[in-house]
Design an enzyme around this catalytic site. Structure first.
Site, PDB file in Angstrom:
ATOM      1  N   LYS A   6       7.613   9.615 -21.383  1.00 32.16           N
ATOM      2  CA  LYS A   6       9.022   9.648 -20.993  1.00 32.16           C
ATOM      3  C   LYS A   6       9.148  10.350 -19.651  1.00 32.16           C
ATOM      4  O   LYS A   6       8.434  11.310 -19.370  1.00 32.16           O
ATOM      5  CB  LYS A   6       9.835  10.421 -22.043  1.00 32.16           C
ATOM      6  CG  LYS A   6      11.270  10.683 -21.595  1.00 32.16           C
ATOM      7  CD  LYS A   6      12.089  11.479 -22.593  1.00 32.16           C
ATOM      8  CE  LYS A   6      13.436  11.801 -21.955  1.00 32.16           C
ATOM      9  NZ  LYS A   6      14.357  12.470 -22.865  1.00 32.16           N
ATOM     10  N   GLU A  37      24.905  20.752 -22.270  1.00 33.08           N
ATOM     11  CA  GLU A  37      23.588  21.057 -22.857  1.00 33.08           C
ATOM     12  C   GLU A  37      23.220  22.527 -22.720  1.00 33.08           C
ATOM     13  O   GLU A  37      22.837  22.988 -21.645  1.00 33.08           O
ATOM     14  CB  GLU A  37      22.516  20.163 -22.201  1.00 33.08           C
ATOM     15  CG  GLU A  37      21.191  20.226 -22.920  1.00 33.08           C
ATOM     16  CD  GLU A  37      20.358  18.957 -22.793  1.00 33.08           C
ATOM     17  OE1 GLU A  37      20.770  18.032 -22.062  1.00 33.08           O
ATOM     18  OE2 GLU A  37      19.292  18.907 -23.435  1.00 33.08           O
TER      19      GLU A  37
HETATM   20  C1  LIG Z   1      19.631  13.938 -16.951  1.00 31.04           C
HETATM   21  C2  LIG Z   1      20.887  13.978 -17.395  1.00 31.04           C
HETATM   22  O1  LIG Z   1      21.213  14.113 -18.719  1.00 31.04           O
HETATM   23  C3  LIG Z   1      20.203  14.308 -19.685  1.00 31.04           C
HETATM   24  C4  LIG Z   1      19.633  13.027 -20.128  1.00 31.04           C
HETATM   25  C5  LIG Z   1      20.147  12.353 -21.213  1.00 31.04           C
HETATM   26  C6  LIG Z   1      19.622  10.978 -21.589  1.00 31.04           C
HETATM   27  O2  LIG Z   1      18.670  10.512 -20.963  1.00 31.04           O
HETATM   28  O3  LIG Z   1      20.155  10.359 -22.520  1.00 31.04           O
HETATM   29  C7  LIG Z   1      21.156  12.933 -22.004  1.00 31.04           C
HETATM   30  C8  LIG Z   1      21.581  14.187 -21.756  1.00 31.04           C
HETATM   31  C9  LIG Z   1      20.857  15.058 -20.820  1.00 31.04           C
HETATM   32  O4  LIG Z   1      19.861  15.743 -21.507  1.00 31.04           O
HETATM   33  C10 LIG Z   1      22.057  13.959 -16.466  1.00 31.04           C
HETATM   34  O5  LIG Z   1      23.193  14.090 -16.940  1.00 31.04           O
HETATM   35  O6  LIG Z   1      21.845  13.831 -15.256  1.00 31.04           O
END
Ligand SMILES: C=C(O[C@@H]1C=C(C(=O)O)C=C[C@H]1O)C(=O)O
Length: 428
Positions: free
Chosen positions: A182, A227
């Site tokens: 990932k 988060e």
């Molecule tokens: C990387 C980001 O968000 C992150 C990535 C996410 C995802 O890939 O689903 C969800 C929430 C965050 O942990 C961002 O908002 O830029």
């Protein structure tokens, strides 16, 4: 790498306030210092101390510098609440090589509230004259013309959306080849904030709309993040892990519910989420006891997106400060990938920019080392004003996790949803 002047010995005095004032209205319209969520939070006014850090040891350097300051400080705190007494607000860059400064800032005055309780803290060098322990008048309102964002121009002059899509495709190819499982790929928007703009306008919008997020403003980094990287209070530790996203369809309830259900039942999203939870559990385990997580990922509803979320709780196993815990956790799979080191190296190759503080950490720490830190998401960084016009550059960043089977166009759409808090808060 880190340059820190000899720290003055500080004195902090906290006293209760009878009424909880509106925090954002008290912020400096040009350089706000804010940390707030619902009926909790604080506003800093003025600055007594600023410590700067950079490089791979920025978290350990900051933790050590803060420990020295806290040990010698004289704290007179009759309130004894999370966030009373001596406090620093801080923000840390994502990458070890970033040219962005990581900072801890001690405000001169801090006005805070926690539900029905409110207090004021005054901080100064021990030999300085104390300031009155009174809530200052809110600064006069200023103009707000807003910021129109466009795709950020690449240093190489290329098309930034095309470059993002190429990066996502290349990431997918590398995942197919088994180089990593990932990776989080981001892109940027930019705009110009007219001189003398009132930054309390976007902050108020963020705080009013994003009630499940921490709205923050620290050293020109402004946003509302859902988060929680770490919260530590008197030996209890908690965190919220997010990964897995669908855009909201607030205008169409049935479509919105389908988006949520699709997120909850998608094997790909659950898989991606599991990586993020595992990375936090692995990093936190050496520092805590009795680590527990919510049974199943739950849908977190924000005005712009649905996220898959897992909450974690634990007891602090040793005397780690909240900055040391941030250093142990950063970067989680939610913003880097799996395995971490390979993903971080590939991000430096596939993203044509320095992330700065985006996807780093932002939060606060007190004299006991307790504090609250979120991942710096859904945010924008303001730059220095133009000498002639006073206009300031604003750069917003958003990204998402790429795993086997990720579709580049879908990922691009997800970044549009993730930019919404910032593009809407900064709109006219
Ligand atoms: C990387 C980001 O968000 C992150 C990535 C996410 C995802 O890939 O689903 C969800 C929430 C965050 O942990 C961002 O908002 O830029």
């Amino acid at each position: 790498m880190t340059s820190t002047p000899p720290a003055p010995r500080l004195r902090a005095t906290t006293r209760p306030l009878e009424h909880a004032p509106d925090l954002i209205s008290l912020a400096d319209p040009n350089a706000p210092m804010i940390w707030t969520r619902g009926d909790r939070g604080c506003v800093g006014v003025g600055e007594v101390l600023r410590l700067s850090f950079s490089g791979p040891h920025r978290f350990t350097d900051a933790a050590a510098a803060w420990r020295r300051i806290a040990e010698t400080a004289i704290v007179d705190d009759s309130v004894r609440m999370p966030g009373s007494g001596l406090i620093a607000l801080g923000t840390f860059a994502f990458a070890d090589e970033s040219s962005a400064e990581s900072v801890l800032i001690v405000p001169r005055l801090l006005v805070a509230r926690h539900r029905g309780q409110a207090w004021i803290t005054e901080i100064a060098a021990v030999d300085a004259d104390p300031a009155p322990l009174a809530v200052p008048d809110p600064p006069a309102s200023r103009a707000w013309e807003g910021v129109r964002f466009g795709d950020r121009a690449l240093a190489t002059g290329g098309d930034s959306v095309a470059s993002y899509l190429a990066g996502v495709r290349e990431a997918g190819a590398r995942i197919e080849r088994g180089e990593f499982e990932k990776i989080v790929i981001a892109r940027q928007l930019e705009g110009a904030l007219p001189g003398a703009s009132d930054l309390r306008v976007p902050l108020t919008r963020l705080a009013e709309h994003y009630l499940d997020c921490w709205t923050f403003a620290v050293d020109g980094l402004i946003g509302a993040s859902p988060e929680t990287l770490i919260r530590s209070t008197s030996g209890a530790v908690s965190a919220r892990v997010l990964a897995g996203t669908r855009g909201r369809h607030s205008e169409d309830a049935a479509r919105d519910a389908r988006a949520r259900d699709e997120l909850l039942t998608s094997a790909k999203e659950q898989h991606e989420h599991a990586f993020a939870v595992q990375s936090v559990v692995t990093a936190l385990s050496p520092h805590v006891r009795d680590l527990r997580t919510s049974e199943e990922p739950f849908p977190l509803q924000l005005p712009n997106v649905w996220h898959l979320a897992t909450d974690l709780g634990a007891a602090l196993g040793e005397q780690s400060s909240s900055i040391e815990l941030v250093g142990a956790l950063h970067p989680t799979a939610a913003v880097a990938g799996t395995p971490t080191a390979t993903a971080v190296a590939a991000i430096a190759e596939l993203e044509p920019f320095d992330r700065g503080r985006y996807s780093g950490a932002v939060g606060w720490i007190d004299a006991d080392g307790d504090g609250e830190w979120v991942i710096a998401l859904r945010c924008a960084q303001l730059g220095a004003p133009d000498a002639q016009t006073g206009a300031r550059p604003v750069v917003a960043s958003a990204g998402g996790g790429i795993v086997a089977g990720s579709d580049p166009d879908h990922e691009l759409g997800e970044t549009v949803s993730k930019f919404r808090p910032i593009t809407e808060a900064f709109a006219r």
